[in-house]
Design a protein around this motif. Structure first.
Motif, PDB file in Angstrom:
ATOM      1  N   HIS A  91       0.814  -1.213   0.000  1.00  0.00           N
ATOM      2  CA  HIS A  91       0.000   0.000   0.000  1.00  0.00           C
ATOM      3  C   HIS A  91       0.850   1.267   0.000  1.00  0.00           C
ATOM      4  O   HIS A  91       0.449   2.303  -0.556  1.00  0.00           O
ATOM      5  CB  HIS A  91      -0.927  -0.012   1.221  1.00  0.00           C
ATOM      6  N   LEU A  92       2.040   1.209   0.596  1.00  0.00           N
ATOM      7  CA  LEU A  92       2.876   2.401   0.724  1.00  0.00           C
ATOM      8  C   LEU A  92       3.795   2.632  -0.464  1.00  0.00           C
ATOM      9  O   LEU A  92       4.371   3.720  -0.597  1.00  0.00           O
ATOM     10  CB  LEU A  92       3.709   2.307   2.006  1.00  0.00           C
ATOM     11  N   VAL A  93       3.969   1.636  -1.338  1.00  0.00           N
ATOM     12  CA  VAL A  93       4.921   1.776  -2.446  1.00  0.00           C
ATOM     13  C   VAL A  93       4.259   1.693  -3.814  1.00  0.00           C
ATOM     14  O   VAL A  93       4.847   2.132  -4.812  1.00  0.00           O
ATOM     15  CB  VAL A  93       6.030   0.706  -2.344  1.00  0.00           C
ATOM     16  N   ASP A  94       3.069   1.141  -3.897  1.00  0.00           N
ATOM     17  CA  ASP A  94       2.382   1.012  -5.184  1.00  0.00           C
ATOM     18  C   ASP A  94       1.748   2.356  -5.553  1.00  0.00           C
ATOM     19  O   ASP A  94       0.877   2.861  -4.833  1.00  0.00           O
ATOM     20  CB  ASP A  94       1.312  -0.071  -5.097  1.00  0.00           C
ATOM     21  N   PRO A  95       2.134   2.980  -6.681  1.00  0.00           N
ATOM     22  CA  PRO A  95       1.574   4.291  -7.061  1.00  0.00           C
ATOM     23  C   PRO A  95       0.061   4.268  -7.220  1.00  0.00           C
ATOM     24  O   PRO A  95      -0.609   5.275  -6.965  1.00  0.00           O
ATOM     25  CB  PRO A  95       2.266   4.601  -8.392  1.00  0.00           C
ATOM     26  N   LYS A  96      -0.503   3.135  -7.639  1.00  0.00           N
ATOM     27  CA  LYS A  96      -1.952   3.060  -7.837  1.00  0.00           C
ATOM     28  C   LYS A  96      -2.712   3.180  -6.515  1.00  0.00           C
ATOM     29  O   LYS A  96      -3.887   3.553  -6.499  1.00  0.00           O
ATOM     30  CB  LYS A  96      -2.312   1.739  -8.526  1.00  0.00           C
TER      31      LYS A  96
ATOM     32  N   GLU B 139     -18.457  -7.938   2.397  1.00  0.00           N
ATOM     33  CA  GLU B 139     -18.199  -7.479   1.033  1.00  0.00           C
ATOM     34  C   GLU B 139     -17.310  -6.244   1.083  1.00  0.00           C
ATOM     35  O   GLU B 139     -17.560  -5.316   1.854  1.00  0.00           O
ATOM     36  CB  GLU B 139     -19.508  -7.140   0.322  1.00  0.00           C
ATOM     37  N   THR B 140     -16.253  -6.228   0.246  1.00  0.00           N
ATOM     38  CA  THR B 140     -15.346  -5.081   0.169  1.00  0.00           C
ATOM     39  C   THR B 140     -15.301  -4.554  -1.260  1.00  0.00           C
ATOM     40  O   THR B 140     -15.636  -5.259  -2.216  1.00  0.00           O
ATOM     41  CB  THR B 140     -13.921  -5.462   0.605  1.00  0.00           C
ATOM     42  N   THR B 141     -14.855  -3.297  -1.393  1.00  0.00           N
ATOM     43  CA  THR B 141     -14.768  -2.682  -2.711  1.00  0.00           C
ATOM     44  C   THR B 141     -13.504  -1.852  -2.828  1.00  0.00           C
ATOM     45  O   THR B 141     -12.957  -1.376  -1.827  1.00  0.00           O
ATOM     46  CB  THR B 141     -15.999  -1.796  -2.981  1.00  0.00           C
ATOM     47  N   SER B 142     -13.029  -1.680  -4.086  1.00  0.00           N
ATOM     48  CA  SER B 142     -11.827  -0.902  -4.367  1.00  0.00           C
ATOM     49  C   SER B 142     -11.956  -0.312  -5.768  1.00  0.00           C
ATOM     50  O   SER B 142     -12.657  -0.867  -6.628  1.00  0.00           O
ATOM     51  CB  SER B 142     -10.587  -1.793  -4.273  1.00  0.00           C
ATOM     52  N   LEU B 143     -11.276   0.815  -6.013  1.00  0.00           N
ATOM     53  CA  LEU B 143     -11.328   1.431  -7.338  1.00  0.00           C
ATOM     54  C   LEU B 143     -10.459   0.698  -8.347  1.00  0.00           C
ATOM     55  O   LEU B 143     -10.725   0.743  -9.552  1.00  0.00           O
ATOM     56  CB  LEU B 143     -10.890   2.902  -7.245  1.00  0.00           C
ATOM     57  N   VAL B 144      -9.414   0.046  -7.876  1.00  0.00           N
ATOM     58  CA  VAL B 144      -8.484  -0.676  -8.752  1.00  0.00           C
ATOM     59  C   VAL B 144      -8.310  -2.087  -8.209  1.00  0.00           C
ATOM     60  O   VAL B 144      -8.622  -2.353  -7.042  1.00  0.00           O
ATOM     61  CB  VAL B 144      -7.114   0.045  -8.820  1.00  0.00           C
TER      62      VAL B 144
END
Length: 533
Positions: A267-272, A337-342
């Protein structure tokens, strides 16, 4: 020679007479000037007179001789007994609190020399006693009473990390009574099914984990799963944006509280991930309960380059009928249930479940802890932590006729207190002190605060036994004379109304007295010199 001594004798008599004549003239002048100053102060409306049409007020300098009411210098505030709870008949005495309310002072007369002084607001403050608490919980700070706007923090003994709060406002505790539960120690997570989600339903199975007999022991706190108990490899969701988790525990249970944590990988290194939004959409235990989020938190960094997201949910039965139905049909599944933009990859970090406290093993006799007792009420124990009867406290009387002589609160199926409380109002009260300027009187003193008052509703309040009124000078350069605090005692205010003296008048009289003393000293020196000649 004789003639010389006679001449000197008569000269000294004349000088002595002139000396005493000067002293008398000086004294008369001082008295006359003081009267002029006093009359001038009266003409300019700068003295303090009795509070207009206000019972219980008496002026410190202009007391009515016909007023036979004796002033009391002090009064001891009512003592508050510590809360006692037992299975026998026990009294719990508590008081609620109120928010800070502001009330404008009376406007000054347009002809008053103080009309330029801006009227300031009065702080009106109540207080609270013990706010109540759920079973097996701690409260901080622990006090007999709490001041206006003070907040208390709750922590559960067996459900870690969740902090809950209540706040004292206008004589009542605001915020729902916190909830605590018994965290499972012998009901571990056994199976995990992870699906790709679509429109709130599982679309395809992505992965599954069998944890039966594979979790290491952990006794520090109750839990059904934490990542360090399964060190071989993480329980991970990967390959999609939206996920549907089906978590199965060892035994069916009546689940009231849930804490779940996910650790997002890189989470801390991925630009997305910098602009990504991750969240839990729903948590479901069964059709009989609604699960609502009460708190969330994040911890970063967590395990190298990840961030841990924590969520807390309370799950309460929808109705009393649903509660009893659930007891007969308890399940061992929790769906999330979880959600994410990418597309996202994350691990299950923590899974803690808690059941509600009950006096028996089948949940039919829930316990709620200690109830809040509002100002003016007393509670007696019928069944400890389950049932209490309420009546009016001393110096209060009941003004409603609902439900007979005694009203009770009963611990309900949802771990909330259910029932009707009596409405009780004070039997003795003090009149509010009114300081209104008019054509003949201008007050240099003002009230800036009332505390320990009783709020009838959100806006109306009255001074009761133990209430205090605080005074100060409107002009801070004036000299305050009297006692700063008056206390309401059995319907009357203690002490006299204080006063304020203008600094200018005090300085004028002091300077006049100083100059008069200097003149007398100078005359004495001259007289002594002449007598020695």
């Amino acid at each position: 020679m004789l003639f010389f001594f006679q001449l000197r004798f008569y000269s000294n008599i004349v000088i002595f007479t002139i000396f005493f004549y000067e002293i008398i003239i000086i004294a008369i002048g001082v008295e006359h000037h003081s009267k002029l100053l006093h009359n001038n102060n009266n003409d300019n409306n700068t003295t303090i007179s009795r509070a207009k049409n206000s019972p219980g007020n008496s002026d410190l300098f202009f007391n009515d001789k016909n007023d036979k009411s004796g002033d009391k210098d002090s009064i001891q505030l009512p003592k508050h007994k510590k809360q006692e709870i037992s299975t026998t008949t026990t009294i719990i005495t508590t008081t609620t609190t109120t928010n800070l309310v502001s009330i404008n002072d009376s406007e000054s007369s347009s002809s008053s020399p103080l009309s330029a002084v801006t009227a300031r607001k009065i702080d009106v403050i109540a207080y609270c006693n013990d706010p109540g608490r759920p079973p097996k919980s701690q409260i901080s700070p622990v006090q007999l009473t709490y001041v206006e706007n003070e907040q208390v923090q709750y922590t559960c003994d067996e459900f870690i990390s969740l902090k809950q709060y209540r706040k004292c406002l206008k004589g009542k505790w605001h915020g729902e009574m916190p909830l605590c539960g018994n965290a499972f120690r012998q009901n571990d997570l056994t199976q995990v099914f992870i699906y790709e989600a679509e429109n709130g339903f599982p679309k395809r199975l992505l992965d599954e984990y069998n944890l039966t007999n594979n979790l290491q022991p952990f006794n520090k706190f109750g839990n059904s799963f934490i990542a360090e108990r399964y060190p071989s490899h993480p329980v991970r969701a990967k390959g999609a944006k939206d996920y549907y988790w089906n978590l199965i525990i060892e035994k069916p249970a009546l689940i009231q509280m849930i804490r779940i944590s996910f650790s997002i990988v890189n989470h801390l290194v991925d630009p997305k991930m910098r602009t990504n939004i991750f969240d839990i959409v729903t948590v479901v235990t069964n059709q009989y309960r609604d699960c609502k989020r009460v708190a969330n938190n994040s911890v970063s960094p967590w395990h190298y380059n990840s961030t841990r997201f924590d969520y807390w949910y309370f799950c309460r039965a929808k109705s009393k009928e649903d509660f009893h139905q659930e007891i007969q049909q308890m399940t061992n599944q929790i769906r999330i249930e979880t959600t994410s933009l990418v597309p996202i990859k994350y691990d299950l970090a923590t899974f803690i479940l808690a059941e509600q406290y009950s006096n028996n093993d089948n949940y039919t006799d829930p316990i709620c802890g200690l109830p809040e007792v509002p100002v003016g009420l007393e509670a007696r124990v019928i069944n400890d932590q389950i049932n209490y009867v309420f009546t009016c406290a001393k110096d209060f009387q009941r003004v409603d006729n609902y439900g007979g002589q005694f009203l009770t609160l009963q611990c309900g199926y949802d771990n909330r207190w259910h029932g009707q409380l009596p409405i009780c109002l004070p039997t003795r009260q003090c009149q509010k002190i009114v300081l209104e300027n008019d054509e003949t009187h201008t007050y240099l003193v003002e009230i800036y605060k009332y505390d320990r008052v009783f709020f009838i509703n959100q806006t109306e309040w009255i001074p009761v036994r133990g209430s205090r009124a605080f005074f100060r000078c409107k002009d801070e350069t004036n000299i305050f004379v009297g006692k700063e605090i008056r206390i309401c005692d059995d319907g009357e205010w203690t002490n006299s109304l204080p006063n304020c003296l203008p600094t200018s008048s005090v300085k004028s009289e002091d300077s006049l007295k100083t100059s008069s003393i200097l003149m007398i000293v100078l005359s004495t020196l001259i007289f002594t010199f002449l007598m020695s000649c």
